[in-house]
Write a protein that holds these residues in place. Structure first.
Motif, mmCIF file in Angstrom:
data_model
loop_
_atom_site.group_PDB
_atom_site.id
_atom_site.type_symbol
_atom_site.label_atom_id
_atom_site.label_comp_id
_atom_site.label_asym_id
_atom_site.label_seq_id
_atom_site.Cartn_x
_atom_site.Cartn_y
_atom_site.Cartn_z
ATOM 1 N N UNK A 188 45.575 -8.587 -6.334
ATOM 2 C CA UNK A 188 46.092 -7.144 -6.896
ATOM 3 C C UNK A 188 47.249 -7.019 -5.871
ATOM 4 N N UNK A 189 46.786 -7.194 -4.622
ATOM 5 C CA UNK A 189 48.110 -6.849 -3.555
ATOM 6 C C UNK A 189 49.266 -7.631 -3.782
ATOM 7 N N UNK A 190 49.083 -8.910 -4.209
ATOM 8 C CA UNK A 190 50.145 -9.723 -4.350
ATOM 9 C C UNK A 190 50.890 -9.514 -5.703
ATOM 10 N N UNK A 191 50.161 -8.927 -6.858
ATOM 11 C CA UNK A 191 50.828 -8.588 -8.291
ATOM 12 C C UNK A 191 51.419 -6.970 -7.985
ATOM 13 N N UNK A 192 50.663 -6.407 -7.104
ATOM 14 C CA UNK A 192 51.587 -4.899 -6.797
ATOM 15 C C UNK A 192 52.673 -5.002 -5.992
ATOM 16 N N UNK A 193 53.054 -6.130 -5.171
ATOM 17 C CA UNK A 193 54.003 -6.421 -4.409
ATOM 18 C C UNK A 193 55.181 -6.641 -5.604
ATOM 19 N N UNK A 194 54.928 -7.531 -6.273
ATOM 20 C CA UNK A 194 55.962 -7.932 -7.214
ATOM 21 C C UNK A 194 56.372 -7.027 -8.196
ATOM 22 N N UNK A 195 55.114 -6.170 -8.488
ATOM 23 C CA UNK A 195 55.694 -4.795 -9.299
ATOM 24 C C UNK A 195 56.510 -3.798 -8.787
ATOM 25 N N UNK A 196 56.080 -3.516 -7.268
ATOM 26 C CA UNK A 196 56.720 -2.493 -6.516
ATOM 27 C C UNK A 196 58.230 -3.262 -6.344
ATOM 28 N N UNK A 197 58.569 -4.464 -5.896
ATOM 29 C CA UNK A 197 59.837 -4.998 -5.727
ATOM 30 C C UNK A 197 60.513 -4.566 -7.190
ATOM 31 N N UNK A 198 60.189 -4.937 -8.334
ATOM 32 C CA UNK A 198 60.758 -4.841 -9.392
ATOM 33 C C UNK A 198 61.150 -3.387 -9.693
ATOM 34 N N UNK A 199 60.112 -2.529 -9.648
ATOM 35 C CA UNK A 199 60.323 -0.993 -9.874
ATOM 36 C C UNK A 199 61.108 -0.049 -8.812
ATOM 37 N N UNK A 200 60.945 -0.569 -7.640
ATOM 38 C CA UNK A 200 61.399 0.376 -6.546
ATOM 39 C C UNK A 200 62.406 -0.161 -5.507
ATOM 40 N N UNK A 201 62.400 -1.592 -5.548
ATOM 41 C CA UNK A 201 63.352 -2.188 -4.591
ATOM 42 C C UNK A 201 63.117 -1.707 -3.239
ATOM 43 N N UNK A 202 61.926 -1.774 -2.596
ATOM 44 C CA UNK A 202 61.564 -1.457 -1.235
ATOM 45 C C UNK A 202 62.104 -2.574 -0.147
ATOM 46 N N UNK A 203 62.581 -1.986 0.814
ATOM 47 C CA UNK A 203 63.055 -2.820 2.034
ATOM 48 C C UNK A 203 61.927 -3.477 2.881
ATOM 49 N N UNK A 204 60.719 -3.052 2.809
ATOM 50 C CA UNK A 204 59.499 -3.546 3.423
ATOM 51 C C UNK A 204 58.168 -2.803 2.717
ATOM 52 N N UNK A 205 57.146 -3.044 3.290
ATOM 53 C CA UNK A 205 55.564 -2.294 3.137
ATOM 54 C C UNK A 205 55.168 -2.149 4.562
ATOM 55 N N UNK A 206 54.166 -0.979 4.484
ATOM 56 C CA UNK A 206 53.085 -0.728 5.214
ATOM 57 C C UNK A 206 51.812 -1.151 4.344
ATOM 58 N N UNK A 207 50.851 -1.805 4.808
ATOM 59 C CA UNK A 207 49.662 -2.045 4.412
ATOM 60 C C UNK A 207 48.447 -1.649 5.282
ATOM 61 N N UNK A 208 47.317 -0.925 4.661
ATOM 62 C CA UNK A 208 46.437 -0.892 5.547
ATOM 63 C C UNK A 208 45.268 0.043 4.802
ATOM 64 N N UNK A 209 44.124 -0.049 5.537
ATOM 65 C CA UNK A 209 42.867 0.754 5.447
ATOM 66 C C UNK A 209 42.464 1.678 6.415
ATOM 67 N N UNK A 210 41.845 2.589 6.088
ATOM 68 C CA UNK A 210 41.078 3.470 7.085
ATOM 69 C C UNK A 210 39.846 3.614 6.925
ATOM 70 N N UNK A 211 39.157 3.428 8.100
ATOM 71 C CA UNK A 211 37.629 3.324 7.801
ATOM 72 C C UNK A 211 37.057 4.200 8.929
ATOM 73 N N UNK A 212 36.383 5.430 8.517
ATOM 74 C CA UNK A 212 35.755 6.376 9.306
ATOM 75 C C UNK A 212 36.796 7.486 9.370
ATOM 76 N N UNK A 213 36.002 8.506 10.009
ATOM 77 C CA UNK A 213 36.783 9.960 10.233
ATOM 78 C C UNK A 213 38.092 9.735 11.059
#
Length: 136
Positions: free
Chosen positions: A68-93
């Motif tokens: 899904x991350x790969x598919x989302x990247x393609x979708x977001x590139x087509x829909x929003x034309x970003x210059x980059x991405x920040x990716x991440x998980x937060x775990x815990x308070x």
């Protein structure tokens, strides 16, 4: 499939502003209307089964998150034309995980935004974020 009654991500369909953009066997890529005004295109990948945090994901959920991350990247590139991405998980308070259902942030970044160039490492390097010295 594990489900938690009071979890907003187990019950995301109850929020009319939350939308499934992409889906596979174990995960969803969601976007929420209120996030479109800040960094447009921001979304999350969540497992369909309630998992408190990333360390609880199954191998299949990891693989499906990657897909899904790969598919989302393609979708977001087509829909929003970003210059980059920040990716991440937060775990815990301490890391600012406010909803205890694992969610992987996919944040499109733009050269003209106020915090352009300030990704995850920016916050790690802030001297004011240094822990106090502990005595043994």
């Amino acid at each position: 499939m594990t489900y938690k009654e009071d979890c907003p991500y187990c019950n995301f369909a109850d929020d009319p502003e939350q939308h499934i953009i992409l889906e596979n066997d174990t995960c969803y890529f969601l976007q929420h209307d209120r996030h479109q005004g800040v960094l447009e295109g921001s979304g999350i990948i969540i497992p369909k089964t309630h998992r408190v945090n990333t360390f609880e994901l199954t191998k299949e959920e990891w693989n499906d998150t990657y897909e899904l991350m790969q598919q989302a990247q393609e979708y977001l590139k087509q829909e929003y034309s970003p210059d980059g991405f920040t990716l991440g998980w937060n775990v815990g308070e301490a890391s600012n995980q406010s909803i205890l259902h694992s969610h992987f942030h996919i944040i499109p970044r733009y050269n003209d935004e106020p915090y352009a160039g300030k990704g995850l490492r920016h916050w790690i390097k802030k001297p004011e974020n240094k822990r106090p010295q502990h005595q043994s």
